[in-house]
Motif scaffolding. Structure first.
Motif, PDB file in Angstrom:
ATOM      1  N   LEU A 102       0.802  -1.220   0.000  1.00 11.88           N
ATOM      2  CA  LEU A 102       0.000   0.000   0.000  1.00 11.88           C
ATOM      3  C   LEU A 102       0.838   1.275   0.000  1.00 11.88           C
ATOM      4  O   LEU A 102       0.293   2.369  -0.194  1.00 11.88           O
ATOM      5  N   GLN A 103       2.147   1.148   0.195  1.00 11.28           N
ATOM      6  CA  GLN A 103       3.002   2.339   0.159  1.00 11.28           C
ATOM      7  C   GLN A 103       3.189   2.861  -1.263  1.00 11.28           C
ATOM      8  O   GLN A 103       3.573   4.014  -1.479  1.00 11.28           O
ATOM      9  N   GLY A 104       2.924   2.003  -2.255  1.00  9.62           N
ATOM     10  CA  GLY A 104       3.029   2.437  -3.644  1.00  9.62           C
ATOM     11  C   GLY A 104       4.438   2.829  -4.048  1.00  9.62           C
ATOM     12  O   GLY A 104       4.636   3.758  -4.830  1.00  9.62           O
ATOM     13  N   GLN A 105       5.417   2.106  -3.550  1.00  8.34           N
ATOM     14  CA  GLN A 105       6.815   2.451  -3.808  1.00  8.34           C
ATOM     15  C   GLN A 105       7.502   1.482  -4.775  1.00  8.34           C
ATOM     16  O   GLN A 105       8.719   1.393  -4.799  1.00  8.34           O
ATOM     17  N   ARG A 106       6.708   0.790  -5.573  1.00  4.72           N
ATOM     18  CA  ARG A 106       7.296  -0.138  -6.540  1.00  4.72           C
ATOM     19  C   ARG A 106       8.086   0.633  -7.603  1.00  4.72           C
ATOM     20  O   ARG A 106       7.630   1.666  -8.112  1.00  4.72           O
ATOM     21  N   ALA A 107       9.264   0.138  -7.925  1.00  9.94           N
ATOM     22  CA  ALA A 107      10.110   0.804  -8.922  1.00  9.94           C
ATOM     23  C   ALA A 107       9.430   0.793 -10.288  1.00  9.94           C
ATOM     24  O   ALA A 107       8.722  -0.153 -10.636  1.00  9.94           O
ATOM     25  N   GLU A 108       9.633   1.847 -11.058  1.00 12.57           N
ATOM     26  CA  GLU A 108       9.133   1.896 -12.430  1.00 12.57           C
ATOM     27  C   GLU A 108      10.219   1.383 -13.364  1.00 12.57           C
ATOM     28  O   GLU A 108      11.383   1.727 -13.229  1.00 12.57           O
ATOM     29  N   GLN A 109       9.798   0.545 -14.306  1.00 11.25           N
ATOM     30  CA  GLN A 109      10.751  -0.048 -15.238  1.00 11.25           C
ATOM     31  C   GLN A 109      10.950   0.851 -16.444  1.00 11.25           C
ATOM     32  O   GLN A 109      10.000   1.209 -17.127  1.00 11.25           O
ATOM     33  N   GLU A 110      12.185   1.248 -16.683  1.00 15.74           N
ATOM     34  CA  GLU A 110      12.502   2.020 -17.873  1.00 15.74           C
ATOM     35  C   GLU A 110      13.221   1.104 -18.857  1.00 15.74           C
ATOM     36  O   GLU A 110      14.310   0.617 -18.583  1.00 15.74           O
ATOM     37  N   GLY A 111      12.593   0.872 -19.977  1.00 15.38           N
ATOM     38  CA  GLY A 111      13.178  -0.037 -20.957  1.00 15.38           C
ATOM     39  C   GLY A 111      13.031  -1.486 -20.541  1.00 15.38           C
ATOM     40  O   GLY A 111      12.277  -1.838 -19.632  1.00 15.38           O
ATOM     41  N   GLU A 112      13.778  -2.353 -21.196  1.00 15.50           N
ATOM     42  CA  GLU A 112      13.735  -3.783 -20.907  1.00 15.50           C
ATOM     43  C   GLU A 112      14.429  -4.085 -19.584  1.00 15.50           C
ATOM     44  O   GLU A 112      15.458  -3.489 -19.263  1.00 15.50           O
ATOM     45  N   PRO A 113      13.875  -5.003 -18.774  1.00 16.45           N
ATOM     46  CA  PRO A 113      14.537  -5.365 -17.522  1.00 16.45           C
ATOM     47  C   PRO A 113      15.863  -6.067 -17.773  1.00 16.45           C
ATOM     48  O   PRO A 113      16.026  -6.764 -18.790  1.00 16.45           O
ATOM     49  N   SER A 114      16.788  -5.891 -16.859  1.00 18.83           N
ATOM     50  CA  SER A 114      18.117  -6.489 -16.990  1.00 18.83           C
ATOM     51  C   SER A 114      18.099  -7.940 -16.531  1.00 18.83           C
ATOM     52  O   SER A 114      17.696  -8.240 -15.407  1.00 18.83           O
ATOM     53  N   ARG A 115      18.557  -8.838 -17.395  1.00 23.68           N
ATOM     54  CA  ARG A 115      18.622 -10.249 -17.001  1.00 23.68           C
ATOM     55  C   ARG A 115      19.646 -10.460 -15.893  1.00 23.68           C
ATOM     56  O   ARG A 115      19.433 -11.295 -15.006  1.00 23.68           O
ATOM     57  N   ASP A 116      20.733  -9.710 -15.921  1.00 26.36           N
ATOM     58  CA  ASP A 116      21.734  -9.826 -14.853  1.00 26.36           C
ATOM     59  C   ASP A 116      21.135  -9.414 -13.516  1.00 26.36           C
ATOM     60  O   ASP A 116      21.396 -10.054 -12.487  1.00 26.36           O
ATOM     61  N   GLU A 117      20.334  -8.349 -13.530  1.00 22.73           N
ATOM     62  CA  GLU A 117      19.679  -7.902 -12.298  1.00 22.73           C
ATOM     63  C   GLU A 117      18.668  -8.947 -11.826  1.00 22.73           C
ATOM     64  O   GLU A 117      18.551  -9.214 -10.628  1.00 22.73           O
ATOM     65  N   ALA A 118      17.961  -9.554 -12.762  1.00 15.92           N
ATOM     66  CA  ALA A 118      16.993 -10.598 -12.418  1.00 15.92           C
ATOM     67  C   ALA A 118      17.703 -11.798 -11.787  1.00 15.92           C
ATOM     68  O   ALA A 118      17.208 -12.379 -10.813  1.00 15.92           O
ATOM     69  N   LYS A 119      18.873 -12.178 -12.332  1.00 16.44           N
ATOM     70  CA  LYS A 119      19.640 -13.280 -11.749  1.00 16.44           C
ATOM     71  C   LYS A 119      20.083 -12.954 -10.325  1.00 16.44           C
ATOM     72  O   LYS A 119      20.052 -13.812  -9.439  1.00 16.44           O
ATOM     73  N   LYS A 120      20.468 -11.706 -10.124  1.00 16.18           N
ATOM     74  CA  LYS A 120      20.906 -11.263  -8.796  1.00 16.18           C
ATOM     75  C   LYS A 120      19.749 -11.347  -7.793  1.00 16.18           C
ATOM     76  O   LYS A 120      19.920 -11.844  -6.668  1.00 16.18           O
ATOM     77  N   ILE A 121      18.570 -10.894  -8.184  1.00  7.95           N
ATOM     78  CA  ILE A 121      17.416 -10.927  -7.281  1.00  7.95           C
ATOM     79  C   ILE A 121      16.965 -12.366  -7.045  1.00  7.95           C
ATOM     80  O   ILE A 121      16.596 -12.734  -5.924  1.00  7.95           O
ATOM     81  N   ALA A 122      17.038 -13.201  -8.080  1.00  9.94           N
ATOM     82  CA  ALA A 122      16.688 -14.614  -7.925  1.00  9.94           C
ATOM     83  C   ALA A 122      17.597 -15.274  -6.883  1.00  9.94           C
ATOM     84  O   ALA A 122      17.133 -16.060  -6.045  1.00  9.94           O
ATOM     85  N   GLN A 123      18.875 -14.938  -6.927  1.00  9.28           N
ATOM     86  CA  GLN A 123      19.813 -15.491  -5.944  1.00  9.28           C
ATOM     87  C   GLN A 123      19.488 -14.981  -4.551  1.00  9.28           C
ATOM     88  O   GLN A 123      19.567 -15.735  -3.571  1.00  9.28           O
ATOM     89  N   GLN A 124      19.110 -13.701  -4.448  1.00  9.18           N
ATOM     90  CA  GLN A 124      18.733 -13.141  -3.145  1.00  9.18           C
ATOM     91  C   GLN A 124      17.518 -13.865  -2.570  1.00  9.18           C
ATOM     92  O   GLN A 124      17.482 -14.176  -1.364  1.00  9.18           O
ATOM     93  N   LEU A 125      16.544 -14.160  -3.432  1.00  7.35           N
ATOM     94  CA  LEU A 125      15.363 -14.887  -2.970  1.00  7.35           C
ATOM     95  C   LEU A 125      15.719 -16.309  -2.546  1.00  7.35           C
ATOM     96  O   LEU A 125      15.212 -16.816  -1.535  1.00  7.35           O
ATOM     97  N   TYR A 126      16.586 -16.935  -3.314  1.00  7.03           N
ATOM     98  CA  TYR A 126      17.018 -18.296  -2.973  1.00  7.03           C
ATOM     99  C   TYR A 126      17.720 -18.305  -1.613  1.00  7.03           C
ATOM    100  O   TYR A 126      17.420 -19.146  -0.760  1.00  7.03           O
ATOM    101  N   GLU A 127      18.631 -17.369  -1.419  1.00  3.74           N
ATOM    102  CA  GLU A 127      19.394 -17.316  -0.165  1.00  3.74           C
ATOM    103  C   GLU A 127      18.520 -16.928   1.020  1.00  3.74           C
ATOM    104  O   GLU A 127      18.835 -17.261   2.165  1.00  3.74           O
TER     105      GLU A 127
END
Length: 327
Positions: free
Chosen positions: A165-190
């Motif tokens: 409800l804080q409405g603070q989700r980041a806005e995506q400019e352009g295509e999302p970065s696959r490297d960034e997605a891999k980094k977040i996936a690892q963070q979720l796994y850990e």
């Protein structure tokens, strides 16, 4: 190819009427008054008018109805109709955000809290609709949705919903970065199945509440590659109770919101009994957005048309109004 590409999306089943204005609203209002005046009710006219006009047009019809007759359209419908037919008709008299806000209030009012409804609405909505529901709640009830969630819920589910409800989700400019997605996936796994003992719920909440939708969608794909497991399965294993359902709902909606609503409709009609409130809520609120696409996804997944499924679970005028929404 992504289902959400606009060139392939079919949109809603209820379309805007060209050149609709006060004269057309007056005529519709007159037909409605005639349908409800005197002995008996012409349900056919009520169904036709409510399901062939958008929410904005129905609002104008209601406003002009009061101007012409000094009567409240919703009150007249309440006095003439009954059961789930009445529920569906009245739902069509509300803006989507107002209708969902009313359901949020109902889910928290009185003894106990209906967490499943809150999860469907607050975790099944994308951020723009979520902010509209939040504003509508304040407008209708003169109270904060966040404050009521704070007092009615507890634990991780409360944290997640307040964060959303804080409405603070980041806005995506352009295509999302696959490297960034891999980094977040690892963070979720850990933070989950890769963690020795326990789960870092705060990290999951932070990522799900602040990461852009396109990046989260890519992260969900990368998680499967990185962990050799789906993120849904990981959440099912690592979490319990309402926070598990909330996070899984978000994953399903981020992957394919149309498929999520098709699944929710199927589950509302599957097995003994029908979850009529869920059925009405989804059909009404998606009728101008993506119900045509939901119909396609439903048939493709469950090998039966949504109309046929609804026909089997409902009857009389309630069936007729839902089928008129579905088209």
């Amino acid at each position: 190819m992504m289902r959400t590409l606009l060139s392939f999306a079919q949109g809603g089943t209820i379309k805007e009427n060209k050149d609709f204005g006060e004269p057309q609203a007056d005529a519709a209002g007159q037909r409605l008054r005639k349908a409800m005046r005197g002995i008996g009710t012409d349900e056919r006219v009520i169904i036709e008018i409510l399901t062939k006009h958008t929410a904005m047009e129905r609002k104008m019809i209601g406003d002009r109805y009061k101007v012409q007759f000094g009567r409240d359209l919703k009150e007249d419908l309440k006095s003439e109709l009954g059961g789930y037919f009445e529920t569906a008709a009245l739902a069509l008299c509300e803006y989507d955000s107002h209708y969902l806000a009313q359901w949020c209030r109902r889910a928290m009012k009185g003894i106990g809290t209906d967490e499943d409804t809150l999860v469907e609405i607050l975790c099944g909505c994308k951020e723009d609709m979520l902010m509209q529901v939040d504003a509508a709640y304040q407008y209708i009830y003169d109270r904060s949705l966040e404050d009521d969630i704070e007092s009615e819920l507890s634990g991780n589910i409360r944290q997640l919903m307040i964060a959303l409800l804080q409405g603070q989700r980041a806005e995506q400019e352009g295509e999302p970065s696959r490297d960034e997605a891999k980094k977040i996936a690892q963070q979720l796994y850990e933070a989950g199945e890769g963690m020795n003992g326990g789960t870092d719920e705060d990290e999951f909440i932070r990522i799900f509440a602040t990461t852009s939708y396109p990046l989260l969608k890519l992260t969900i794909e990368e998680y499967t590659v990185f962990a050799d497991n789906t993120l849904e399965n990981a959440i099912e294993k690592e979490f319990s109770s309402h926070i598990k359902k909330a996070l899984v709902t978000m994953v399903l909606c981020i992957k394919d919101q149309v498929a999520y609503f098709a699944k929710t409709l199927f589950e509302a009609m599957d097995g003994p009994g029908t979850k009529d409130d869920v059925l009405i809520r989804i059909l009404v609120t998606r009728s101008e957005i993506d119900l045509e696409d939901i119909k396609d996804a439903f048939k493709k997944t469950y090998h039966k048309s949504l109309a046929d499924a609804v026909k089997d679970e409902t009857k009389r005028d309630y069936r007729k109004i839902l089928l008129a929404i579905i088209k």
